[in-house]
Design an enzyme around this catalytic site. Structure first.
Site, PDB file in Angstrom:
ATOM      1  N   LEU A  32       4.423  -5.315   5.609  1.00 22.18           N
ATOM      2  CA  LEU A  32       3.229  -6.006   6.073  1.00 22.18           C
ATOM      3  C   LEU A  32       2.032  -5.920   5.130  1.00 22.18           C
ATOM      4  CD1 LEU A  32       3.405  -5.193   9.887  1.00 22.18           C
ATOM      5  CD2 LEU A  32       4.439  -7.093   8.649  1.00 22.18           C
ATOM      6  N   CYS A  33       2.175  -5.299   3.965  1.00 17.58           N
ATOM      7  CA  CYS A  33       1.123  -5.375   2.950  1.00 17.58           C
ATOM      8  C   CYS A  33       1.255  -6.718   2.245  1.00 17.58           C
ATOM      9  CB  CYS A  33       1.260  -4.241   1.922  1.00 17.58           C
ATOM     10  SG  CYS A  33       0.580  -2.685   2.467  1.00 17.58           S
ATOM     11  N   HIS A  34       0.120  -7.321   1.961  1.00 17.27           N
ATOM     12  CA  HIS A  34       0.123  -8.626   1.310  1.00 17.27           C
ATOM     13  C   HIS A  34       0.034  -8.462  -0.200  1.00 17.27           C
ATOM     14  CE1 HIS A  34      -1.316  -9.361   5.378  1.00 17.27           C
ATOM     15  NE2 HIS A  34      -0.850 -10.583   5.239  1.00 17.27           N
ATOM     16  N   MET A  70      -4.053   1.048   0.281  1.00 18.65           N
ATOM     17  CA  MET A  70      -2.613   1.276   0.135  1.00 18.65           C
ATOM     18  C   MET A  70      -2.199   1.204  -1.329  1.00 18.65           C
ATOM     19  SD  MET A  70      -1.717   2.182   3.030  1.00 18.65           S
ATOM     20  CE  MET A  70      -0.049   2.479   2.515  1.00 18.65           C
ATOM     21  N   GLU A  71      -2.788   0.292  -2.076  1.00 15.36           N
ATOM     22  CA  GLU A  71      -2.470   0.175  -3.496  1.00 15.36           C
ATOM     23  C   GLU A  71      -2.870   1.446  -4.246  1.00 15.36           C
ATOM     24  OE1 GLU A  71      -2.111  -3.755  -1.809  1.00 15.36           O
ATOM     25  OE2 GLU A  71      -3.626  -2.216  -1.552  1.00 15.36           O
ATOM     26  N   ASP A  85       9.703  13.629 -11.929  1.00 15.17           N
ATOM     27  CA  ASP A  85      10.936  13.191 -12.587  1.00 15.17           C
ATOM     28  C   ASP A  85      10.977  13.623 -14.046  1.00 15.17           C
ATOM     29  OD1 ASP A  85      13.436  11.698 -12.783  1.00 15.17           O
ATOM     30  OD2 ASP A  85      12.278  10.300 -14.005  1.00 15.17           O
TER      31      ASP A  85
END
Length: 119
Positions: A32-34, A70-71, A85
Site C-alpha cells: 500500500l505504499c505508493h 517509510m522511504e 551482510d
C-alpha cells in the site's frame, strides 16, 4: 574498514548506496505504499569511536503532499542489513536495532519530532 580494506571492500559506501536504492523502491517492499518521485535521498553512515557501532541516517525529500517516512525507514534498514551482510565474516553476532523516525516536516500530518533524539 575506515580505509576501505575490509574483506568485501568499501563497506560504508556500499551500504549507503544500498539504502538510497531501497528508498526509491519502498513501494515494491511495503504493501500500500505508493511510488513517489523523490526529490532527494541521502544516506550517511558514521562509525562511533566510543562503541563498535554505526549510526545510520537517511534524509528523504519530496515536493508534494505525501510523507516519506517509510522511504527513510526502509533506507536505514537496508543500509544496516547491507552492513551486516558485508561484515558477517568479521562478526556474525552483530545486532541491528533502534531504527526510528526522529523528525519529519511537511506532508498531510505536518511537522513532527521525536521527544528524545538519539545522537
Amino acid at each position: 574498514m575506515r580505509e576501505g580494506r575490509s574483506p568485501k571492500g568499501a563497506v560504508i559506501t556500499t551500504a549507503e548506496l544500498a539504502g538510497i536504492m531501497a528508498a526509491k523502491r519502498t513501494y515494491e517492499l511495503i504493501p500500500l505504499c505508493h511510488p513517489l518521485a523523490l526529490s532527494k535521498v541521502g544516506v550517511s553512515i558514521e562509525m562511533d569511536d566510543a562503541l563498535p557501532d554505526f549510526r545510520i541516517e537517511a534524509d528523504v525529500r519530496l515536493t508534494g503532499q505525501a510523507g516519506v517516512e517509510m522511504e527513510a525507514l526502509v533506507a536505514v534498514s537496508v543500509a544496516a542489513l547491507t552492513l551486516y551482510d558485508m561484515l558477517k565474516a568479521v562478526d556474525k553476532g552483530m545486532v541491528i536495532g533502534a531504527v526510528r523516525l526522529e523528525e519529519k516536516s511537511g506532508g498531510k500530518s505536518g511537522n513532527w519530532r521525536a521527544e528524545t533524539v538519539t545522537s
